[in-house]
Design a protein around this motif. Structure first.
Motif, mmCIF file in Angstrom:
data_model
loop_
_atom_site.group_PDB
_atom_site.id
_atom_site.type_symbol
_atom_site.label_atom_id
_atom_site.label_comp_id
_atom_site.label_asym_id
_atom_site.label_seq_id
_atom_site.Cartn_x
_atom_site.Cartn_y
_atom_site.Cartn_z
ATOM 1 N N ASN A 1 0.835 -1.191 0.000
ATOM 2 C CA ASN A 1 0.000 0.000 0.000
ATOM 3 C C ASN A 1 0.875 1.248 0.000
ATOM 4 N N ALA A 2 0.934 1.940 -1.155
ATOM 5 C CA ALA A 2 1.830 3.085 -1.261
ATOM 6 C C ALA A 2 1.215 4.348 -0.681
ATOM 7 N N GLY A 3 -0.122 4.406 -0.572
ATOM 8 C CA GLY A 3 -0.761 5.602 -0.056
ATOM 9 C C GLY A 3 -0.917 6.633 -1.161
ATOM 10 N N VAL A 4 -0.419 7.852 -0.918
ATOM 11 C CA VAL A 4 -0.482 8.934 -1.895
ATOM 12 C C VAL A 4 0.928 9.179 -2.431
ATOM 13 N N THR A 5 1.084 9.096 -3.722
ATOM 14 C CA THR A 5 2.387 9.338 -4.335
ATOM 15 C C THR A 5 2.317 10.555 -5.244
ATOM 16 N N GLN A 6 3.415 11.297 -5.289
ATOM 17 C CA GLN A 6 3.501 12.506 -6.108
ATOM 18 C C GLN A 6 4.794 12.491 -6.909
ATOM 19 N N THR A 7 4.687 12.945 -8.134
ATOM 20 C CA THR A 7 5.880 13.139 -8.957
ATOM 21 C C THR A 7 5.755 14.438 -9.726
ATOM 22 N N PRO A 8 6.863 15.155 -9.988
ATOM 23 C CA PRO A 8 8.205 14.864 -9.484
ATOM 24 C C PRO A 8 8.374 15.338 -8.049
ATOM 25 N N GLN A 25 -3.346 7.944 -5.730
ATOM 26 C CA GLN A 25 -3.580 7.272 -4.447
ATOM 27 C C GLN A 25 -4.167 5.882 -4.712
ATOM 28 N N ASP A 26 -3.791 4.953 -3.830
ATOM 29 C CA ASP A 26 -4.225 3.570 -4.022
ATOM 30 C C ASP A 26 -5.157 3.106 -2.910
ATOM 31 N N MET A 27 -5.816 4.052 -2.247
ATOM 32 C CA MET A 27 -6.692 3.720 -1.125
ATOM 33 C C MET A 27 -8.171 3.760 -1.514
ATOM 34 N N ASN A 28 -8.439 3.965 -2.795
ATOM 35 C CA ASN A 28 -9.813 4.016 -3.294
ATOM 36 C C ASN A 28 -10.611 5.153 -2.643
ATOM 37 N N HIS A 29 -9.928 6.255 -2.364
ATOM 38 C CA HIS A 29 -10.582 7.421 -1.760
ATOM 39 C C HIS A 29 -11.276 8.249 -2.828
ATOM 40 N N THR A 86 6.128 29.593 -6.967
ATOM 41 C CA THR A 86 7.191 28.897 -6.249
ATOM 42 C C THR A 86 6.656 28.484 -4.883
ATOM 43 N N SER A 87 6.652 27.191 -4.620
ATOM 44 C CA SER A 87 6.020 26.695 -3.401
ATOM 45 C C SER A 87 6.259 25.187 -3.299
ATOM 46 N N VAL A 88 5.794 24.622 -2.192
ATOM 47 C CA VAL A 88 5.743 23.158 -2.071
ATOM 48 C C VAL A 88 4.292 22.746 -2.232
ATOM 49 N N TYR A 89 4.051 21.806 -3.098
ATOM 50 C CA TYR A 89 2.694 21.370 -3.417
ATOM 51 C C TYR A 89 2.443 19.990 -2.825
ATOM 52 N N PHE A 90 1.353 19.895 -2.076
ATOM 53 C CA PHE A 90 0.969 18.631 -1.472
ATOM 54 C C PHE A 90 -0.374 18.186 -2.017
ATOM 55 N N CYS A 91 -0.430 16.925 -2.372
ATOM 56 C CA CYS A 91 -1.680 16.274 -2.732
ATOM 57 C C CYS A 91 -2.133 15.455 -1.533
ATOM 58 N N ALA A 92 -3.428 15.377 -1.310
ATOM 59 C CA ALA A 92 -3.958 14.616 -0.191
ATOM 60 C C ALA A 92 -5.243 13.912 -0.606
#
Lengths: 114, 111
Positions: A1-8, A25-29, A86-92
């Motif tokens: 279960n990888a959870g949430v993955t982001q690239t790059p 995401q691999d949690m079927n959310h 310019t920032s840090v981007y988070f996916c959830a």
């Protein structure tokens, strides 16, 4: 279960270039979100999705676009990059309503626009 | 509207206690707490819901005063691993559209 993955994980863009930040995401959310985090600030919501084919704007959507063709993927598109992006981007993602369920965050993408 | 957190920063010795506060100018239906270590993603700690329900890690203690629209996170007998930035988040308009986060409280635990 990888959870949430982001690239790059890191990317440097020149002003005016475009790019797509990937999120899976691999949690079927059903619920997925994009946040940006600037230094010393909290996270600000860019876009969110409550299911495949359904997206809506968050607090700071200007300069971004999203799509949600599958439950798993929620890419964020930057058109005509500007230094202000310019920032840090988070996916959830979350398994239910954001207000009542834990959000699982990806590791983030650090973007610099010069 | 962004919730307001206090204090902005705390420095503790290992074993000491800390309280982090979060207040909002709007009616709250839930308050969320996350911890973020430098260069990492935020990690879920707890949700406090209107009506008293709580979801989260057993070792974390928090309170939610619905009338005052305030929440507090209690960190007791702090450990080095507690260091990081703590964010409170409040739910959006309909509960579905993500969270509105405060600016964070920086916690440094010294040995």
């Amino acid at each position: 279960n990888a959870g949430v993955t982001q690239t790059p994980k890191f990317r440097i863009l020149k002003i005016g270039q475009s790019m797509t930040l990937q999120c899976t995401q691999d949690m079927n959310h059903n619920y997925m979100y994009w946040y940006r985090q600037d230094p010393g600030m909290g996270l600000k919501l860019i876009y969110y999705s409550v299911g495949a084919g359904i997206t809506d704007k968050g607090e700071v959507p200007n300069g971004y676009n999203v799509s949600r063709s599958t439950t798993e993927d929620f890419p964020l598109r930057l058109e005509l990059a500007a230094p202000s992006q310019t920032s840090v981007y988070f996916c959830a993602s979350s398994g239910g309503l954001a207000g009542r369920n834990e959000q699982y965050f990806g590791p983030g993408t650090r973007l610099t626009v010069t | 509207q962004q919730p307001v957190q206090s204090p902005q920063a705390v420095i503790l010795r290992e074993g000491e206690d800390a309280v982090i506060n979060c207040s909002s100018s709007k009616a709250l239906y839930s308050v969320h707490w996350y911890r973020q270590k430098h260069g990492e993603a935020p990690v879920f700690l707890m949700i406090l819901l209107k009506g008293g329900e709580q979801k989260g890690h057993e070792k974390i203690s928090a309170s939610f005063n619905e009338k005052k629209q305030q929440s507090s996170l209690y960190l007791t007998a702090s450990q080095l691993s507690y260091s990081g930035t703590y964010f409170c988040g409040t739910e959006g308009r309909g509960g579905a559209d993500g969270l509105t986060f405060g600016k964070g409280t920086h916690l440094i635990i010294q040995p």
